[in-house]
Design an enzyme around this catalytic site. Structure first.
Site, PDB file in Angstrom:
ATOM      1  N   ASP A  47       0.834  -1.199   0.000  1.00 27.06           N
ATOM      2  CA  ASP A  47       0.000   0.000   0.000  1.00 27.06           C
ATOM      3  C   ASP A  47       0.875   1.258   0.000  1.00 27.06           C
ATOM      4  OD1 ASP A  47      -2.610   1.498   0.524  1.00 27.06           O
ATOM      5  OD2 ASP A  47      -1.482   2.021   2.326  1.00 27.06           O
ATOM      6  N   GLU A 119      -1.719  -5.191  -4.156  1.00 28.12           N
ATOM      7  CA  GLU A 119      -0.813  -4.410  -3.310  1.00 28.12           C
ATOM      8  C   GLU A 119       0.257  -5.303  -2.685  1.00 28.12           C
ATOM      9  OE1 GLU A 119      -3.342  -0.594  -1.757  1.00 28.12           O
ATOM     10  OE2 GLU A 119      -3.650  -2.461  -0.688  1.00 28.12           O
TER      11      GLU A 119
END
Length: 227
Positions: A47, A119
């Protein structure tokens, strides 16, 4: 690993990172494996990698935009809905490892699961020391969405715009209510109604509650003359 290398165009050195990045928590639970054998920790790292590289892309793409505009575009581009679309498009969702029962229920098609895996793979490439190679890949897959958001920002930011408008008129805020759900568990369609001051304004549909609310808000903004 060969499939991942084809998708991302980046060589893999440490396969263990990527095996974890593609492993759903249901699989580690089903097989009584350690917590860190699934993608959740790598998703946390990925992320941050995604936001850093997306910020760099936006910074160079829009040299005259203030930081506020860049932040708004980034928040939409790195959302689960966008990442899930990308993950499906490149075939990443098909590589997710999940428990047999959950896989049969279509868990690897769920928006949040696909976004987390995407991610997590970015986090794995970071640990594999391939940060520089990630930038051109992300630029290729994100640019169509970046331009779409930039050109149609009102459509993606309708909920915030509607709330700003209603609060400027009165202290009341829009109320969103799910009025219908249809489709199988892994491919639900939600229909949402938005009302203001106890009056229904508009409806919207989407594959997630958030998407349906955004569509309803966009229609409401047009009806109320906000857009």
């Amino acid at each position: 690993m060969l499939e991942l290398e084809k998708i991302f165009g980046i060589k893999i050195d440490n396969a263990d990172y990527f095996r974890r990045a593609l492993t759903h928590p249901s699989y580690t639970k089903e097989n009584d494996l350690p917590y860190d054998e699934n993608y959740e920790r790598l998703e946390f790292l990925g992320d941050a990698v995604l936001k850093l590289l997306t910020s760099e892309i936006l910074f160079s793409t829009f040299p005259n935009y203030p930081e506020g505009n860049l932040s708004k575009i980034r928040s939409i581009v790195v959302s689960d809905s966008t990442l899930s679309l990308i993950a499906h498009d490149i075939g990443l969702c098909d590589l997710i490892i999940a428990a047999q029962h959950e896989k049969k229920q279509g868990i690897t098609n769920i928006e949040s699961v696909c976004a987390c895996a995407f991610e997590a793979v970015l986090g794995a490439y970071y640990l594999d020391k391939k940060l520089k190679e990630l930038l051109p890949f992300l630029k290729k897959v994100l640019m169509p969405y970046i331009h779409e958001v930039d050109e149609n920002f009102e459509k993606f930011n309708a909920k915030a715009m509607l709330q700003e408008y209603t609060q400027s008129v009165s202290k009341e805020t829009p109320v969103y209510k799910i009025i219908n759900e249809s489709g199988p568990a892994h491919n639900r369609v939600f229909e949402v109604e938005v009302s203001y001051q106890n009056k229904q304004i508009s409806k919207g549909k989407g594959k997630t509650k958030k998407e349906a609310e955004q569509h309803a808000a966009y229609e409401a903004c047009k009806i109320l003359g906000v857009i």
